[in-house]
Design a protein around this motif. Structure first.
Motif: not given
Lengths: 329, 329
Positions: A77-84, A95-100, A111-118, A129-130
Motif C-alpha cells: 500500500r506504500t513505498p515502504r511496503d515495496v521497499a520491505a 509492481g502491478k496494478l490489481p485492475r485494468g 528500481d526503488g521507492a520513487p518508482g513504487a510511489a509513482e 509486488v513480486e
C-alpha cells in the motif's frame, strides 16, 4: 444491443431473455456483475470466477489459498511496503496494478521507492509486488469447462513476450512432456476449483523448472488464437459450447506445428491493413486483422502458419507479420 | 446496402466506389450485368463468364464450341424436338430449363412427349435435352483464377446426389490419379478459356471412364464447402483473393480425408438448429447451419468431418447430419 459494458441498464437490456450471458473482456465492473447475478441473469463465468481475471491481487491471494503455485508477492500500500519486500527479494521488483492493466500497461519494473510511489499514485488500494523473476520461459494452457462440468485441455503453447506484450504463441511448446502434463493438470484443477465456465487461459511462468501461475483469463484469449486454424475446435466455438452446456469439441492440433505471431501497430502509425495483399503472398500465412484503429504499439491482429516443422512455421509467420508491420524481416 | 439483386438502381448504389463487385449467386439478370459493365463497374467474374453459370444452354453450346467434353444435347423448342433426340438416344431423356434451376428444380427425367410438353411450358425459348446417362460417378473440381491470371486447383472431390440434390462431398475422390490430373487440367483450361475470375466450380460426370462437363458455378459453391476446414485456404477467402488480384492461397488439404454431408430440412418441417447440441456430440463434427427457414427438402446447412480414414470420416459426418435431420442414422 448497443451500450456500455459498465452501464447496468444497458446490460439488463442485453440480458433480457438470454439463455446465457458471457464475456469477451473483463471490463464489466464486479459490482455490476453482482447486481446482474442477483437479478437472476445466467452469467457464465460467474462473477466470483470472473474476479480471478479482473483483479490480480484477488487472484494471487485466492490461488495461493487454494494451494496453487504462485510467485512470492505482497500487497503493497506504500513505498515502504515495496521497499520491505525488496529488502527480502532484492531490487528490482515488479509492481502491478490489481485492475485494468493489459499488454504491459499497469505493470512496472521498480528500481526503488520513487518508482513504487509513482505506480501507487494510480492505485489507492495498493499494488501487487513480486520479485523480478528469472524466467526459463512462459507457457499458456487453454482449458474449457462446461456448465455441465465436462472439461478439456488444449496442447500447451509457449508464449514469447517483448516490451511487456505477447508477441509469439508457439505450438508445440519446447518442454519436457512431463512438464506439459503438469501444466494440463494444474490448469484443469484451477478451472474446477474456481468454478470457471467457458474457456480459461492459464498463463504460466517456468522458473527454475517449476510452474508458477501468472494470470488467468476466463474468455477466448490471445494465447488461444492459434486454435482458430491450429486445433480441431477453435477457442471461440469451444467457449460457446462450454457456456451453453453443449458437448465440448476436440482439442487436438490440426498440424504438427502451429505458430501465431501478433501484429502490432508500427512506430510510423501506418495501418497493417494497407499491406495485407503482400503478407498473403507468404505461403501458408493466415492473416487476421481486427479492424482496430492503427496506433504505434497497439495489437492489431495476428498471423498463424501451420506446418510440419516448428522453426519453418515460425519463420513464415514472423515474415508475414513483419510485412504487415512494414518491416522487411 | 439493402436492395434487390435484380434492380439496377440498387446495384448501382452497391457498386459506387467499390474496388470490385463479385457474386455469391447467379441471380443478377445478364442484361443488368451488361449495363453495370457498360457503366464501368469492375465486375469479377465478367458478365460474359458469369453467363456460363446462368444459362445451361449457353454453357453447353460454348463449352462444346471451345472443344471441351460435354454430354450430347439438343436445344429443344417443341415436344417433337425432344422426341427426335430420344429417337436417336433412347427414352428417357433429361430435360433442363436453361435458367433458374437448382437443387433438382428445373430438371426432369422425360419418358415421352407429354412430359416434354409440360417442361416446355416453363421455357418459351426451349430447353436443353440430353441422354439419361449411365454415370460411373460425379466429381467436382474447384479452381481459382485471379484477375492477375494466377490460377490454382483444389483436390478433386466426389459428389453424391440423391433426389437431384448434392448430399455428399468426399475427399479424396476414389478415382485413378490420372483421371484426377485430367479433371484438374480440364477445369483450369475452362477457367482460362472462359476468362473466369474468382473461384470456379466445375461439376463433372464420369461416364464410361470419360469426363463430361455438367455445370459451372463462378462463385463459392456447395461442392467447395469442405475447404472451410479441409483445405489450407477456404473457397470464400480464395474467391476474395482472386477477385482482388491478391496472391492465391495454398489449396492443400488439412487432413488425409474430409467428408462433407449436406443437411436438408426433414419431412416433418422441424428445424435442424433445434438439434445442434446433439450433433455437436459427434467427435470431430463441424456443424454449419445457414440460418435459413426450415422447409422439407431445403438445403439448410452441412457437416464436415476431417480424419485419417475416408470411411470413418464419412460415417461420422453422416451420423451428425442424420441427428440434425432428426433421424437416428
Amino acid at each position: 444491443v448497443l451500450g456500455s459494458a459498465a452501464e447496468l441498464a444497458d446490460l439488463r437490456t442485453l440480458a433480457a431473455g438470454a439463455d446465457v450471458v458471457t464475456f469477451d473482456h473483463e471490463g464489466v465492473p464486479p459490482e455490476v456483475l453482482a447486481t446482474l447475478a442477483a437479478d437472476g441473469v445466467p452469467l457464465a463465468p460467474s462473477p466470483e470466477a470472473q474476479l480471478m481475471a479482473q483483479d490480480k491481487l484477488h487472484a494471487r491471494v485466492e490461488l495461493g489459498r487454494l494451494g496453487f503455485p504462485v510467485p512470492p508477492f505482497v500487497h503493497a500500500r506504500t513505498p515502504r511496503d515495496v521497499a520491505a519486500f525488496a529488502a527480502e527479494h532484492g531490487w528490482p521488483v515488479v509492481g502491478k496494478l490489481p485492475r485494468g492493466g493489459y499488454d504491459g500497461r499497469g505493470v512496472a519494473v521498480l528500481d526503488g521507492a520513487p518508482g513504487a510511489a509513482e505506480l501507487l499514485r494510480d492505485a489507492p488500494a495498493g499494488i501487487v509486488v513480486e520479485p523480478h523473476l528469472a524466467l526459463d520461459r512462459e507457457l499458456a494452457v487453454l482449458v474449457a469447462r462446461s456448465t455441465s462440468g465436462e472439461a478439456v485441455a488444449y496442447p500447451v503453447v509457449e508464449t514469447v513476450q517483448r516490451d511487456g506484450m505477447c508477441r509469439e504463441i508457439l505450438f508445440p511448446a519446447p518442454i519436457d512432456p512431463l512438464l506439459a502434463d503438469e501444466a494440463h493438470a494444474l490448469a484443469l484443477s484451477i478451472a474446477e476449483e474456481i468454478g470457471a465456465t467457458g474457456v480459461l487461459a492459464v498463463e504460466l511462468f517456468v522458473s527454475e523448472d517449476r510452474l508458477l501461475v501468472n494470470e488467468l483469463a476466463l474468455r477466448p484469449h490471445n494465447s488461444g488464437h492459434w486454435t482458430i486454424e491450429g486445433a480441431s475446435t477453435s477457442q471461440f466455438e469451444q467457449h460457446l459450447r462450454a457456456v451453453l452446456g453443449w458437448p465440448l469439441g476436440d482439442t487436438d492440433p490440426t498440424a504438427p506445428a502451429v505458430a501465431t505471431i501478433n501484429v502490432v501497430g508500427p512506430p510510423d502509425g501506418t495501418d497493417p491493413a494497407t499491406r495485407v495483399a503482400v503478407a498473403l503472398g507468404v505461403p501458408g500465412a493466415r492473416v487476421h486483422l481486427y479492424g482496430k484503429a492503427a496506433r504505434p504499439g497497439r495489437k492489431l491482429g495476428h498471423v498463424t502458419v501451420r506446418g510440419d516443422d516448428p522453426a519453418a512455421a515460425r519463420a513464415r509467420a514472423l515474415q508475414a507479420a513483419a510485412l504487415l508491420e512494414g518491416r522487411d524481416s
